[in-house]
Design an enzyme around this catalytic site. Structure first.
Site, PDB file in Angstrom:
ATOM      1  N   CYS A 380       0.226  -1.222   0.296  1.00  0.00           N
ATOM      2  CA  CYS A 380       0.227  -0.145   0.043  1.00  0.00           C
ATOM      3  C   CYS A 380       0.415   1.471  -0.259  1.00  0.00           C
ATOM      4  CB  CYS A 380      -0.760  -0.134   1.253  1.00  0.00           C
ATOM      5  SG  CYS A 380      -1.992   1.087   1.352  1.00  0.00           S
ATOM      6  N   HIS A 506      -3.475  -5.014   0.800  1.00  0.00           N
ATOM      7  CA  HIS A 506      -3.264  -5.492   1.829  1.00  0.00           C
ATOM      8  C   HIS A 506      -2.727  -6.976   1.961  1.00  0.00           C
ATOM      9  CE1 HIS A 506      -2.521  -1.555   4.142  1.00  0.00           C
ATOM     10  NE2 HIS A 506      -3.124  -0.788   3.617  1.00  0.00           N
ATOM     11  N   GLU A 508      -1.067  -9.348   3.554  1.00  0.00           N
ATOM     12  CA  GLU A 508      -0.940  -9.891   4.520  1.00  0.00           C
ATOM     13  C   GLU A 508      -2.202 -10.257   5.076  1.00  0.00           C
ATOM     14  OE1 GLU A 508      -0.100  -6.625   3.394  1.00  0.00           O
ATOM     15  OE2 GLU A 508      -0.823  -4.959   5.143  1.00  0.00           O
TER      16      GLU A 508
HETATM   17  N1  GLN Z   1      -1.701   6.889   2.971  1.00  0.00           N
HETATM   18  C1  GLN Z   1      -1.965   6.241   1.689  1.00  0.00           C
HETATM   19  C2  GLN Z   1      -3.530   6.432   1.073  1.00  0.00           C
HETATM   20  O1  GLN Z   1      -4.044   6.879   1.315  1.00  0.00           O
HETATM   21  C3  GLN Z   1      -1.687   4.864   2.019  1.00  0.00           C
HETATM   22  C4  GLN Z   1      -2.509   4.193   2.884  1.00  0.00           C
HETATM   23  C5  GLN Z   1      -2.447   2.822   3.734  1.00  0.00           C
HETATM   24  O2  GLN Z   1      -0.793   2.321   3.508  1.00  0.00           O
HETATM   25  N2  GLN Z   1      -2.692   1.941   3.840  1.00  0.00           N
HETATM   26  O3  GLN Z   1      -3.413   5.606   0.025  1.00  0.00           O
END
Ligand code: GLN
Length: 542
Positions: A380, A506, A508
């Site tokens: 992400c 994600h 994970e």
């Molecule tokens: N801050 C980034 C976004 O909002 C990444 C978010 C995250 O890593 N979950 O896109």
């Protein structure tokens, strides 16, 4: 009709109540019983999505896009189920729905009270999990410890459930902690007695007590707890701190908890089959060569913030018959010393996060990984960081950024989608939950997954900006995973690198100890080939 097991906590928090709940789920599942799980969180936030990781640890995302307590991660990993938003209820949700009903006029003329309105709404939500899942057993964990002011309405609701559902259909298990006094080498039961008294004051008599302790408890201690707390001795279960959390189902099963629950609830169950789980735990506990992974994030002081990432690394390492050793690298402190620290790891992982703080250190880590050909996995924010770093190198300017960190950047390689620009509220306004992702043939990601379409969970606002897709591809970026319409870059990787793969989702959250995630397996596979001292360049090109 479903039966219910309610789990409460006493004495202190953070003794592994969530792991115990997940483990009970596993031991029932191993007897062929279908299980679903729910966590009742007493705080007033609607969900943990708006809480800082320092307050709350990781926010776990379910397939249907709920931002939930990290205990749901334990439940999914141990039991192998996919939960929904119904599995995490907070006081904030219960109160706001009761107040919304009041405003609508649903209770016209009535006085709205904790009992029965808040308790009825809570019970409705508990029964909804039974309805949705159609499971035979619903395990419900009440967050916090008995005696907390906020938790009282939940305890009252679960007390009423025994009367509502029938005495043979409801079981209460209390998880306590037994402190060890070093000076006298004694284990003390008094705090447990007090917390059971507190439970009884509310009207709940536990059927079983799980005694967490750092040392084995004697038969005499069990006798004492059994006598003072009025619980059968066979239902006083000792749960000593274990080497790995995945051992807990085995400890509980061996202590007779599975047998006790089946008997008490009159369940028709098969013989327990934890054979494969036992083998997995034995392999986990066996000493293995480590693979050293640098985790670069800004919440590394609080490891619960990266719980699922840590577990996914452990699952993938096991698939390679390795132990994972995580070096927790604070991205805010990756300044002049960055190279020294990063030189000592075999792979670099940059997990998710929000806000500008610590970003430059993460970019430094991505640069190190790209230039030194160290395996990199970006999750992400870790993908956004990888793209920014590549852009800075390609366009020769530090102006390259995400508009999250520099709203007026002239090279916004990561940006909001046009349709998100009007969004003002912070809670629940991200791209959340499962989306399909098409893999592009011949890429590292496609090789790792070995399939054409995958479904992964998202939690972010910002996206790869397609205005820069062409120039970044010319600079070595490969868009290896795309949304079905081809518009969103879901996975990106760096060409001619042993393993530099990053995803906007994600992964994970979908890793399980007995089914590790392909991207983590691919990453660890590349990392284990990396020699720590200067031998990285001998890695074959992809
Ligand atoms: N801050 C980034 C976004 O909002 C990444 C978010 C995250 O890593 N979950 O896109």
């Amino acid at each position: 009709m479903a039966k219910y097991i309610f789990i409460t906590g006493g004495v202190v928090s953070s003794v592994g109540k969530g792991i115990s709940v997940a483990s009970i789920g596993r031991i029932l599942k191993s007897r062929g019983i279908s299980v679903s799980v729910q966590k009742l969180d007493p705080y007033l936030n609607v969900d943990p999505g708006t809480m800082s990781p320092y307050q709350h640890g990781e926010v776990f995302v379910t397939q249907d896009g709920a931002e939930t307590d990290l205990d749901l991660g334990h439940y999914e990993r141990f039991i192998g189920v996919e939960l929904t938003q119904a599995s995490n209820v907070t006081s904030g949700q219960v109160y706001s729905s009761v107040i919304a009903q009041e405003r609508r006029g649903d209770f016209l003329g009535g006085t709205i009270q904790v009992v029965p309105h808040v308790t009825n709404e809570t019970k409705r939500r508990i029964k909804k999990v039974a309805e949705i899942s159609q499971a035979e057993i619903i395990i419900v964990e009440v967050g916090g410890t008995v005696g907390d002011i906020e938790g009282q309405p939940f305890l009252e609701a679960i007390r009423q459930m025994r009367k509502d559902e029938g005495r043979d259909n409801v079981l209460y298990i209390h998880v306590t902690f037994l402190p060890h006094i070093a000076a006298t080498d004694e284990i003390k039961t008094k705090p447990t007695q007090h917390s059971v008294n507190e439970l009884r004051r509310i009207g709940i008599q536990p059927d079983a007590i799980l005694c967490r302790s750092d040392k084995e408890i004697s038969s005499g201690i069990k006798d004492k707890i059994s006598l003072f707390c009025d619980v059968d001795k066979e239902a006083v279960i000792s749960l000593v701190t274990s080497e790995t959390i995945y051992e807990v189902p085995l400890l509980l099963e061996d202590a007779g908890l599975g047998e006790f629950i089946v008997h008490r609830l009159g369940l028709r169950a098969e013989k327990s089959d934890l054979g494969e789980w036992r083998d997995m735990v034995a392999r986990l506990k066996a000493s293995k060569e480590p693979v050293i992974i640098g985790l670069v994030g800004k919440y590394v002081g609080l490891r619960d913030a990266y719980y699922s990432v840590r577990e996914a690394l452990c699952h993938a390492a096991l698939a390679h018959n390795r132990d994972v050793r995580i070096e927790w690298l604070d991205s805010e402190q990756l300044d002049g010393m960055a190279d020294d620290k990063l030189r000592q790891v075999q792979g670099i992982i940059v997990p998710g996060g929000f806000g500008y703080r610590g970003i430059e250190g993460m970019i430094k880590a991505a640069k190190f990984a790209r230039e030194r050909r160290i395996p990199y996995l970006g999750l992400c924010l870790g993908m956004q960081v990888m793209v920014i770093e590549l852009g800075r190198d390609a366009f020769h300017t530090d102006k390259v950024n995400s508009t999250e960190f520099d709203a007026s950047s002239s090279y916004p390689v990561i940006d909001l989608l046009p349709e998100q620009n009007g969004v003002k509220e912070k809670g629940g306004t991200m791209r959340l939950g499962t989306y399909p992702c098409h893999l592009v043939e011949g890429t590292m990601a496609a090789r790792a997954y070995g399939s054409e379409v995958v479904y992964e969970r998202h939690r972010h606002r910002y996206e790869f900006n397609n205005d820069f897709r062409q120039p970044l591809q010319e600079a070595g970026l490969v868009a290896s995973g795309l949304s079905p319409d081809g518009r969103l870059v879901e996975i990106a990787e760096v060409r001619d690198h042993p393993w530099m793969v990053a995803c906007q989702f994600h992964p994970e959250f979908k890793s399980r100890p007995d089914s590790p995630h392909p991207l983590f397996v691919g990453f660890i596979g590349a990392a284990k080939e990396t020699l720590v001292e200067g031998a990285q360049t001998s890695l074959p090109l992809n």
